[in-house]
Design a protein around this motif. Structure first.
Motif, PDB file in Angstrom:
ATOM      1  N   PRO A  86      15.113   1.700 -44.918  1.00  0.00           N
ATOM      2  CA  PRO A  86      14.359   0.462 -44.670  1.00  0.00           C
ATOM      3  C   PRO A  86      13.658  -0.065 -45.925  1.00  0.00           C
ATOM      4  O   PRO A  86      13.601  -1.286 -46.134  1.00  0.00           O
ATOM      5  CB  PRO A  86      13.342   0.873 -43.599  1.00  0.00           C
ATOM      6  CG  PRO A  86      13.976   2.019 -42.897  1.00  0.00           C
ATOM      7  CD  PRO A  86      14.725   2.765 -43.961  1.00  0.00           C
ATOM      8  N   THR A 108      14.823   7.927 -43.176  1.00  0.00           N
ATOM      9  CA  THR A 108      13.520   7.332 -42.893  1.00  0.00           C
ATOM     10  C   THR A 108      12.499   7.483 -44.021  1.00  0.00           C
ATOM     11  O   THR A 108      11.448   6.847 -43.985  1.00  0.00           O
ATOM     12  CB  THR A 108      12.906   7.951 -41.624  1.00  0.00           C
ATOM     13  OG1 THR A 108      12.779   9.376 -41.807  1.00  0.00           O
ATOM     14  CG2 THR A 108      13.770   7.661 -40.411  1.00  0.00           C
ATOM     15  N   SER A 109      12.791   8.308 -45.020  1.00  0.00           N
ATOM     16  CA  SER A 109      11.795   8.521 -46.070  1.00  0.00           C
ATOM     17  C   SER A 109      12.479   9.004 -47.348  1.00  0.00           C
ATOM     18  O   SER A 109      13.684   9.273 -47.355  1.00  0.00           O
ATOM     19  CB  SER A 109      10.743   9.543 -45.614  1.00  0.00           C
ATOM     20  OG  SER A 109       9.642   9.546 -46.493  1.00  0.00           O
ATOM     21  N   HIS A 164      14.458   4.694 -32.679  1.00  0.00           N
ATOM     22  CA  HIS A 164      14.128   5.693 -33.700  1.00  0.00           C
ATOM     23  C   HIS A 164      15.321   5.861 -34.649  1.00  0.00           C
ATOM     24  O   HIS A 164      16.440   6.135 -34.203  1.00  0.00           O
ATOM     25  CB  HIS A 164      13.788   7.035 -33.041  1.00  0.00           C
ATOM     26  CG  HIS A 164      12.593   6.961 -32.130  1.00  0.00           C
ATOM     27  ND1 HIS A 164      11.301   7.039 -32.587  1.00  0.00           N
ATOM     28  CD2 HIS A 164      12.516   6.795 -30.779  1.00  0.00           C
ATOM     29  CE1 HIS A 164      10.464   6.938 -31.558  1.00  0.00           C
ATOM     30  NE2 HIS A 164      11.175   6.786 -30.460  1.00  0.00           N
ATOM     31  N   LEU A 165      15.068   5.682 -35.930  1.00  0.00           N
ATOM     32  CA  LEU A 165      16.125   5.828 -36.929  1.00  0.00           C
ATOM     33  C   LEU A 165      16.393   7.308 -37.184  1.00  0.00           C
ATOM     34  O   LEU A 165      15.519   8.155 -36.978  1.00  0.00           O
ATOM     35  CB  LEU A 165      15.696   5.156 -38.239  1.00  0.00           C
ATOM     36  CG  LEU A 165      15.426   3.639 -38.190  1.00  0.00           C
ATOM     37  CD1 LEU A 165      14.944   3.154 -39.556  1.00  0.00           C
ATOM     38  CD2 LEU A 165      16.680   2.888 -37.778  1.00  0.00           C
ATOM     39  N   GLN A 175       9.057   1.128 -39.168  1.00  0.00           N
ATOM     40  CA  GLN A 175       9.552   2.183 -38.278  1.00  0.00           C
ATOM     41  C   GLN A 175       8.604   2.392 -37.096  1.00  0.00           C
ATOM     42  O   GLN A 175       9.039   2.679 -35.982  1.00  0.00           O
ATOM     43  CB  GLN A 175       9.725   3.475 -39.063  1.00  0.00           C
ATOM     44  CG  GLN A 175      10.876   3.443 -40.061  1.00  0.00           C
ATOM     45  CD  GLN A 175      10.948   4.695 -40.900  1.00  0.00           C
ATOM     46  OE1 GLN A 175      10.992   5.803 -40.384  1.00  0.00           O
ATOM     47  NE2 GLN A 175      10.948   4.529 -42.218  1.00  0.00           N
ATOM     48  N   THR A 222      14.544  14.621 -44.917  1.00  0.00           N
ATOM     49  CA  THR A 222      14.727  13.224 -45.328  1.00  0.00           C
ATOM     50  C   THR A 222      15.404  13.176 -46.690  1.00  0.00           C
ATOM     51  O   THR A 222      15.139  14.009 -47.557  1.00  0.00           O
ATOM     52  CB  THR A 222      13.369  12.496 -45.405  1.00  0.00           C
ATOM     53  OG1 THR A 222      12.523  13.161 -46.348  1.00  0.00           O
ATOM     54  CG2 THR A 222      12.678  12.486 -44.051  1.00  0.00           C
ATOM     55  N   LEU A 248       9.406  -0.334 -34.648  1.00  0.00           N
ATOM     56  CA  LEU A 248      10.637  -0.012 -33.913  1.00  0.00           C
ATOM     57  C   LEU A 248      10.378   1.057 -32.857  1.00  0.00           C
ATOM     58  O   LEU A 248      10.896   0.974 -31.731  1.00  0.00           O
ATOM     59  CB  LEU A 248      11.724   0.468 -34.881  1.00  0.00           C
ATOM     60  CG  LEU A 248      12.318  -0.555 -35.853  1.00  0.00           C
ATOM     61  CD1 LEU A 248      13.374   0.104 -36.729  1.00  0.00           C
ATOM     62  CD2 LEU A 248      12.924  -1.731 -35.098  1.00  0.00           C
ATOM     63  N   ASP A 286      15.110   6.505 -48.173  1.00  0.00           N
ATOM     64  CA  ASP A 286      14.344   5.570 -47.340  1.00  0.00           C
ATOM     65  C   ASP A 286      15.111   4.251 -47.265  1.00  0.00           C
ATOM     66  O   ASP A 286      14.904   3.348 -48.077  1.00  0.00           O
ATOM     67  CB  ASP A 286      12.955   5.360 -47.954  1.00  0.00           C
ATOM     68  CG  ASP A 286      11.991   4.675 -46.997  1.00  0.00           C
ATOM     69  OD1 ASP A 286      12.472   4.011 -46.056  1.00  0.00           O
ATOM     70  OD2 ASP A 286      10.768   4.807 -47.181  1.00  0.00           O
ATOM     71  N   SER A 325       8.158   0.272 -45.021  1.00  0.00           N
ATOM     72  CA  SER A 325       9.106   1.049 -44.230  1.00  0.00           C
ATOM     73  C   SER A 325       8.397   1.815 -43.121  1.00  0.00           C
ATOM     74  O   SER A 325       8.849   1.839 -41.967  1.00  0.00           O
ATOM     75  CB  SER A 325       9.872   2.026 -45.139  1.00  0.00           C
ATOM     76  OG  SER A 325      10.673   2.898 -44.378  1.00  0.00           O
ATOM     77  N   GLN A 367      16.443  10.759 -38.891  1.00  0.00           N
ATOM     78  CA  GLN A 367      15.426  11.324 -39.781  1.00  0.00           C
ATOM     79  C   GLN A 367      15.830  11.247 -41.248  1.00  0.00           C
ATOM     80  O   GLN A 367      15.008  10.990 -42.132  1.00  0.00           O
ATOM     81  CB  GLN A 367      15.169  12.785 -39.382  1.00  0.00           C
ATOM     82  CG  GLN A 367      14.137  13.518 -40.213  1.00  0.00           C
ATOM     83  CD  GLN A 367      12.710  13.075 -39.907  1.00  0.00           C
ATOM     84  OE1 GLN A 367      12.487  12.386 -38.918  1.00  0.00           O
ATOM     85  NE2 GLN A 367      11.768  13.474 -40.744  1.00  0.00           N
TER      86      GLN A 367
END
Length: 471
Positions: free
Chosen positions: A161, A147-148, A141-142, A132, A156, A135, A159, A128, A144
């Protein structure tokens, strides 16, 4: 004594072929070698090399890889004999059932669930991060929040991805082992080409002065570095989980295990030498040391290719780890120690599809929601424990004359198994106390599961009850 009831090698082989729907035998030596390389070259070479050099070993990282590699070579020889002797799914779990009995086999199986399951989650999280980053290079940008893993302080929560790639890999695995192996081979060839590209470009920028001092943290730093980079070798044992899907396993299993490990060990030693020769080791404490080294010498175009190779590399690691987890569940379930749903095989695809999706959900939960922290060390201790048990298992196998005279046999017994045990034991002792505590807690949970479910539902227990009723 029922806790240590054993299954003979002959019984294990018969059970593997008795089911109405069995796993399809489609893999050869090349497929197995690619599976091994696919599992080994990934997070270790693209991530851990920098941290190990900067914090532990310095330029002597080469020695760290050699020490870890020796431990793995000795263990791999032991795995190769077992894989040739007992070509049945389950890896160290199945081998222990034949040599030590049910309780030890369960402990090994529970240990491997930790290795494959949490390693899969960690690798998905790593994938992931690289994805990112890719990308971001295109200005994408995904949000926030997705993203985690869950960490409200950082904003966050999940996650996404990591979860998506786990589902994609699981879908691929449910389509049949041959299709999965073809995809893995393509990805492995891409990442091997990327590693060779780094070597070909980087070797011209090596400054021997960067190798001085060679051992800045002393030999203790080298051994700590060896325990850290051991994570880079995890994966060759996953080859042994494919045993029931291999054509001529007595010949092909040892080739796949040993060939994949030797190729990766040579590449690791060369890459670590070039890496510390290009960049002063103090500057390598970064998440992407290989790409960083190329940026350092202003070869940015190669660095971009390296990032793509890292994504391909981590993808194959994830594929083999999830594959190994599903086959482990399959083997344990077939013995009755886990619910039978894990050993149901789809008639059309000849793969354990329901098992695969359950594994997918479990891995996704950890990858998407749980901050894994020092997961590599926890996975390392589980793997070292399995390697040590397999090494001792060879001694028991030979002592009891259980091993057939055909197939691969470890040379220089008892010395090679003893060396495997000592090397792996020494590396395990270099790991932090927190890892030992966490590992012990995991094993205690496993004992509760065994005594609460597995012991009663074991196929050996069922057979014993049937025998008593007949009597």
């Amino acid at each position: 004594m029922n806790l240590f009831r054993k299954k003979s090698i002959q019984a294990l082989l018969q059970e593997a072929g008795q089911k109405d729907v069995t796993l399809k035998k489609e893999l050869g030596a090349f497929d197995l070698s690619m599976l091994g390389i696919g599992a080994i070259i990934g997070t270790g070479i693209f991530v851990l090399t920098g941290v190990a050099a900067a914090e532990h070993a310095g330029p002597a990282l080469i020695l760290s890889f050699i020490i870890s590699g020796l431990a793995c070579v000795f263990a791999a020889l032991c795995y190769a004999e077992f894989a040739s002797t007992v070509p049945v799914s389950g890896s160290a779990y199945t081998y222990s059932y034949a040599t030590f009995g049910e309780l030890i086999a369960w402990i090994l199986g529970w240990d491997l669930i930790l290795e494959y399951g949490l390693a899969s989650s960690a690798v998905a999280s790593g994938w992931s991060g690289y994805f990112q980053g890719l990308l971001a290079g295109f200005g994408i940008h995904l949000p926030q929040a997705i993203t985690s893993a869950y960490d409200p302080a950082k904003g966050t929560f999940i996650d996404v991805p990591a979860i998506i790639i786990v589902f994609i890999i699981t879908f691929l695995l449910t389509q049949g082992v041959k299709k999965s192996a073809r995809f893995n081979t393509i990805m492995v060839l891409i990442k091997l080409a990327v590693v060779v590209l780094f070597i070909g470009v980087g070797v011209w920028y090596v400054k021997p002065g960067n190798w001085t001092p060679f051992m800045p943290f002393g030999f203790s730093g080298v051994t700590t570095g060896a325990a850290t980079v051991f994570f880079a070798y995890i994966g060759f044992d996953a080859v042994s989980t494919a045993a029931e899907e291999v054509k001529n396993p007595q010949k092909n299993m040892p080739i796949g295990i040993i060939a994949s490990l030797l190729v990766c060990t040579i590449l690791y030693i060369v890459v670590s030498g070039i890496l510390t020769g290009i960049v002063p080791y103090q500057q390598l404490d970064v998440k992407n040391p290989v790409a960083f080294a190329l940026n350092y010498i202003h070869q940015d175009w190669v660095a971009g290719i390296i990032s793509l190779g890292a994504i391909a590399g981590i993808t194959t690691v994830l594929l083999v780890m999830i594959y190994g987890q599903t086959r482990l569940f399959y083997a344990i379930s077939r013995d009755g120690l886990l619910p039978k749903v894990f050993s149901k095989v789809n008639k059309e695809k000849q793969t354990p599809i329901v098992n695969s999706w359950i594994t997918c959900l479990l891995v996704s939960i950890f990858a998407g929601l749980v901050p894994l922290g020092r997961l590599a060390e926890l996975v390392n201790i589980g793997t070292l424990f399995a390697f040590m048990t397999v090494a001792i298992g060879i001694l028991f196998l030979r002592k009891n004359n259980q091993a057939p005279k055909t197939g691969f046999r470890v040379p220089f017994v008892p010395y090679i198994p003893i060396l495997a045990f000592l090397f792996c034991g020494y590396l395990a002792l270099q790991l932090p106390a927190a890892s030992w505590i966490s590992f012990s807690v995991w094993l205690v949970i496993g004992l509760f599961v065994y005594f609460g479910y597995g012991r009663k539902h074991s196929t050996l227990n069922t057979q014993l009850d049937q025998f008593k009723n007949v009597s």
